[in-house]
Design a protein around this motif. Structure first.
Motif, mmCIF file in Angstrom:
data_model
loop_
_atom_site.group_PDB
_atom_site.id
_atom_site.type_symbol
_atom_site.label_atom_id
_atom_site.label_comp_id
_atom_site.label_asym_id
_atom_site.label_seq_id
_atom_site.Cartn_x
_atom_site.Cartn_y
_atom_site.Cartn_z
ATOM 1 N N SER A 86 0.848 -1.195 0.000
ATOM 2 C CA SER A 86 0.000 0.000 0.000
ATOM 3 C C SER A 86 0.885 1.247 0.000
ATOM 4 C CB SER A 86 -0.977 -0.023 1.169
ATOM 5 O OG SER A 86 -0.279 -0.275 2.350
ATOM 6 N N GLU A 87 2.003 1.203 0.709
ATOM 7 C CA GLU A 87 2.879 2.371 0.763
ATOM 8 C C GLU A 87 4.322 1.948 0.989
ATOM 9 O OE1 GLU A 87 0.960 5.474 3.036
ATOM 10 O OE2 GLU A 87 2.921 6.392 3.378
ATOM 11 N N VAL A 88 5.226 2.462 0.193
ATOM 12 C CA VAL A 88 6.670 2.222 0.404
ATOM 13 C C VAL A 88 7.395 3.541 0.143
ATOM 14 C CG1 VAL A 88 6.621 -0.215 -0.323
ATOM 15 C CG2 VAL A 88 7.120 1.553 -2.020
ATOM 16 N N ASP A 89 8.683 3.586 0.473
ATOM 17 C CA ASP A 89 9.448 4.788 0.110
ATOM 18 C C ASP A 89 9.591 4.837 -1.406
ATOM 19 O OD1 ASP A 89 9.695 5.787 2.597
ATOM 20 O OD2 ASP A 89 11.725 5.067 2.961
ATOM 21 N N SER A 90 10.156 3.744 -1.980
ATOM 22 C CA SER A 90 10.367 3.694 -3.432
ATOM 23 C C SER A 90 10.316 2.237 -3.877
ATOM 24 C CB SER A 90 11.741 4.288 -3.761
ATOM 25 O OG SER A 90 12.205 3.806 -5.000
ATOM 26 N N ILE A 110 4.906 -3.310 -6.875
ATOM 27 C CA ILE A 110 3.961 -2.221 -7.130
ATOM 28 C C ILE A 110 3.596 -1.575 -5.794
ATOM 29 C CG2 ILE A 110 1.658 -1.615 -8.020
ATOM 30 C CD1 ILE A 110 1.761 -4.024 -9.834
ATOM 31 N N ALA A 111 3.488 -0.264 -5.792
ATOM 32 C CA ALA A 111 3.020 0.418 -4.583
ATOM 33 C C ALA A 111 1.848 1.321 -4.947
ATOM 34 C CB ALA A 111 4.138 1.243 -3.963
ATOM 35 N N GLU A 112 0.912 1.449 -4.002
ATOM 36 C CA GLU A 112 -0.220 2.360 -4.276
ATOM 37 C C GLU A 112 0.187 3.804 -4.020
ATOM 38 O OE1 GLU A 112 -4.077 -0.348 -4.146
ATOM 39 O OE2 GLU A 112 -3.269 -0.046 -2.140
ATOM 40 N N ARG A 116 8.784 8.387 -1.000
ATOM 41 C CA ARG A 116 9.968 9.043 -1.547
ATOM 42 C C ARG A 116 10.285 8.490 -2.923
ATOM 43 N NH1 ARG A 116 12.722 11.204 3.064
ATOM 44 N NH2 ARG A 116 11.711 10.287 4.870
ATOM 45 N N GLY A 117 9.331 8.645 -3.835
ATOM 46 C CA GLY A 117 9.544 8.175 -5.201
ATOM 47 C C GLY A 117 10.785 8.849 -5.786
ATOM 48 N N ARG A 118 11.580 8.067 -6.509
ATOM 49 C CA ARG A 118 12.822 8.619 -7.079
ATOM 50 C C ARG A 118 12.640 8.952 -8.549
ATOM 51 N NH1 ARG A 118 16.670 3.707 -5.215
ATOM 52 N NH2 ARG A 118 16.447 4.005 -2.978
ATOM 53 N N GLY A 119 13.098 10.132 -8.925
ATOM 54 C CA GLY A 119 13.126 10.504 -10.336
ATOM 55 C C GLY A 119 14.557 10.498 -10.835
ATOM 56 N N ARG A 120 14.747 10.833 -12.099
ATOM 57 C CA ARG A 120 16.101 10.889 -12.640
ATOM 58 C C ARG A 120 16.817 12.113 -12.069
ATOM 59 N NH1 ARG A 120 16.177 11.851 -18.107
ATOM 60 N NH2 ARG A 120 18.221 10.903 -18.317
ATOM 61 N N HIS A 121 18.148 12.100 -12.170
ATOM 62 C CA HIS A 121 18.997 13.208 -11.717
ATOM 63 C C HIS A 121 18.724 13.577 -10.258
ATOM 64 C CE1 HIS A 121 19.888 13.520 -15.937
ATOM 65 N NE2 HIS A 121 18.634 13.789 -16.219
ATOM 66 N N GLY A 122 18.439 12.552 -9.431
ATOM 67 C CA GLY A 122 18.255 12.785 -7.993
ATOM 68 C C GLY A 122 16.991 13.547 -7.627
ATOM 69 N N LYS A 123 16.085 13.722 -8.602
ATOM 70 C CA LYS A 123 14.859 14.477 -8.289
ATOM 71 C C LYS A 123 13.842 13.591 -7.579
ATOM 72 C CE LYS A 123 15.012 17.716 -12.106
ATOM 73 N NZ LYS A 123 14.473 17.972 -13.428
ATOM 74 N N ARG A 124 12.874 14.245 -6.954
ATOM 75 C CA ARG A 124 11.778 13.496 -6.317
ATOM 76 C C ARG A 124 10.733 13.166 -7.357
ATOM 77 N NH1 ARG A 124 8.308 15.995 -1.766
ATOM 78 N NH2 ARG A 124 7.186 14.037 -1.673
ATOM 79 N N GLY A 130 -3.464 6.683 -7.233
ATOM 80 C CA GLY A 130 -4.030 6.869 -8.576
ATOM 81 C C GLY A 130 -3.042 6.651 -9.702
ATOM 82 N N GLY A 131 -1.754 6.439 -9.344
ATOM 83 C CA GLY A 131 -0.761 6.219 -10.405
ATOM 84 C C GLY A 131 -0.347 4.765 -10.474
ATOM 85 N N VAL A 132 0.458 4.455 -11.486
ATOM 86 C CA VAL A 132 1.089 3.130 -11.545
ATOM 87 C C VAL A 132 2.536 3.350 -11.131
ATOM 88 C CG1 VAL A 132 1.803 1.239 -13.045
ATOM 89 C CG2 VAL A 132 -0.402 2.345 -13.427
ATOM 90 N N TRP A 133 2.906 2.895 -9.945
ATOM 91 C CA TRP A 133 4.280 3.019 -9.446
ATOM 92 C C TRP A 133 4.806 1.596 -9.351
ATOM 93 C CZ3 TRP A 133 3.372 7.617 -10.585
ATOM 94 C CH2 TRP A 133 2.376 8.395 -10.021
ATOM 95 N N MET A 134 5.674 1.248 -10.281
ATOM 96 C CA MET A 134 5.969 -0.182 -10.467
ATOM 97 C C MET A 134 7.443 -0.367 -10.858
ATOM 98 S SD MET A 134 4.010 -2.344 -13.373
ATOM 99 C CE MET A 134 4.411 -1.413 -14.821
ATOM 100 N N THR A 135 8.052 -1.442 -10.369
ATOM 101 C CA THR A 135 9.448 -1.735 -10.733
ATOM 102 C C THR A 135 9.577 -3.200 -11.141
ATOM 103 O OG1 THR A 135 10.236 -0.048 -9.202
ATOM 104 C CG2 THR A 135 11.843 -1.681 -9.920
ATOM 105 N N ILE A 136 10.330 -3.445 -12.215
ATOM 106 C CA ILE A 136 10.559 -4.819 -12.689
ATOM 107 C C ILE A 136 12.003 -5.211 -12.360
ATOM 108 C CG2 ILE A 136 10.477 -6.364 -14.699
ATOM 109 C CD1 ILE A 136 8.872 -4.309 -16.184
ATOM 110 N N ILE A 137 12.164 -6.420 -11.843
ATOM 111 C CA ILE A 137 13.525 -6.932 -11.587
ATOM 112 C C ILE A 137 13.969 -7.754 -12.797
ATOM 113 C CG2 ILE A 137 14.919 -8.466 -10.131
ATOM 114 C CD1 ILE A 137 12.976 -7.825 -7.812
ATOM 115 N N LEU A 138 15.175 -7.426 -13.314
ATOM 116 C CA LEU A 138 15.703 -8.157 -14.476
ATOM 117 C C LEU A 138 17.106 -8.659 -14.169
ATOM 118 C CD1 LEU A 138 14.644 -5.583 -17.222
ATOM 119 C CD2 LEU A 138 13.471 -7.717 -16.655
ATOM 120 N N ARG A 139 17.449 -9.765 -14.818
ATOM 121 C CA ARG A 139 18.811 -10.300 -14.646
ATOM 122 C C ARG A 139 19.415 -10.616 -16.015
ATOM 123 N NH1 ARG A 139 19.707 -11.303 -9.367
ATOM 124 N NH2 ARG A 139 17.934 -11.548 -7.968
ATOM 125 N N PRO A 140 19.581 -9.594 -16.862
ATOM 126 C CA PRO A 140 20.109 -9.858 -18.200
ATOM 127 C C PRO A 140 21.618 -10.104 -18.157
ATOM 128 C CG PRO A 140 19.815 -7.508 -17.887
ATOM 129 C CD PRO A 140 19.352 -8.160 -16.620
#
Ligand code: BTN
Length: 323
Positions: A86-90, A110-112, A116-124, A130-140
């Motif tokens: 439901s809630e995480v930092d990132s 996925i978090a609702e 502390r969502g992270r953007g590029r260049h150290g931005k918040r 209401g958004g899709v906040w999602m991360t995929i783990i890959l091992r290429p």
């Protein structure tokens, strides 16, 4: 997954009650277990009416519940393990921690809400409900220098998803902002962990402003942003967007692993809103101006400067200047 089976049996369209015994048999559980599962689903936001005749599905919540996403998810491995919070930092940080603990390729976090969502260049990165906040783990199995290509690939997967989903003027601003018209609707943040030589894992974070309320954004962010809901003037059902994205992503990722990155890059070029534009690129306090004339096979932007010379820009923040 039991809840998936129950949902498949509860036919919302027919509007009829489904017998309790029958539902339990179809799900392969006892009636008591069924009651517990139904109660948990009501807790997740489903509206399920019950009567002596059985159960009837009345309303599905607009939440990214793993069993909802996996129902009808047509992938071989991406999204087969989904962790919803439901809630995480990132979600990128949670994904990194899971990757360190050995989570398999294709695991999704996925978090609702992100505190502390992270953007590029150290931005918040603002991440309200209401958004899709999602991360995929890959091992290429690729050299670390190739990790940024995964960002371009993800940009193509998101842009194609949103284009199919809404039919609007979706495109990519180099390197990885997804725009509708000239407003940003999605950002991508790739973070890689390298061991000796090869990558240990990569986490690819995707933030899509689906149904977020732009009034929650400060003016400096609100002006350049849009949401799918705003563009389409209706609330968007997130599960379908995520399912379509995961399918597109897996197809492109498989192509990438097969050495077909040039094909992906051609798609990127077709979707690009940067090529042909006069741009400003900032990097570490320096700014260059020029017309974006192309992108190399490694995803490097080629600028034609005002004096006619060509300059390659590996990374930076790109601003489209007025025509
Ligand atoms: C950008 O600056 O454009 C990149 C934004 C990336 C945001 C996503 S939301 C999910 C994932 N978790 C994070 O903390 N960031 C990424």
């Amino acid at each position: 997954m039991v809840k998936k089976k129950i949902l498949n049996s509860l036919n919302q369209v027919s509007g009829e009650y489904q017998e309790e015994e029958e539902l339990a048999t179809q799900a392969g559980i006892s009636v008591d277990e069924l009651r517990d599962e139904i109660q948990a689903m009501v807790g997740d936001g489903f509206v399920i009416e019950s009567s002596e005749e059985g159960y009837k599905l009345v309303e599905i919540p607009n939440r990214l519940l793993p069993y909802q996403i996996q129902r009808g998810l047509d992938t071989s491995y991406i999204g087969h393990d989904i962790r919803l919070f439901s809630e995480v930092d990132s979600t990128n940080q949670v994904a990194k921690d899971l990757a360190e603990e050995g989570a398999s390729e294709g695991t999704i976090v996925i978090a609702e809400v992100q505190r502390r969502g992270r953007g590029r260049h150290g931005k918040r990165w603002l991440s309200p409900e209401g958004g899709v906040w999602m991360t995929i783990i890959l091992r290429p199995e690729i050299p670390p220098a190739k990790a940024p290509l995964l960002t371009l690939l993800t940009g193509v997967a998101v842009a194609e998803t949103l284009q199919t989903e809404c039919g609007l003027d979706v495109g990519i601003k180099w390197p990885n902002d997804i725009l509708i018209g000239d407003k940003k609707v999605c950002g991508i943040l790739t973070e890689a962990e390298a061991g000796k030589g090869n990558l240990e894992y990569v986490v690819v974070g995707i933030g899509i402003d689906l149904n977020v309320d732009l009034d929650d954004f400060p003016p400096e962010l609100k002006y350049g942003a849009t949401t799918l809901q705003k563009e389409l003037q209706k609330e968007i059902y997130g599960v379908e967007v995520v399912q379509r994205f995961l399918k597109n992503f897996e197809e492109l990722y498989e192509q990438f692993k097969d050495g077909q990155f040039p094909e992906i890059l051609s798609q990127w070029r077709r979707l690009s809103k940067t090529i042909g534009r006069y741009v400003e690129v900032h990097k570490k306090g320096r700014t260059v101006y020029g017309e974006a004339v192309g992108i190399t096979k490694d995803g490097v932007l080629i600028l034609e400067l005002d004096d006619g010379t060509l300059k390659k820009v590996i990374s930076g923040e790109c601003i489209h200047l007025p025509h």
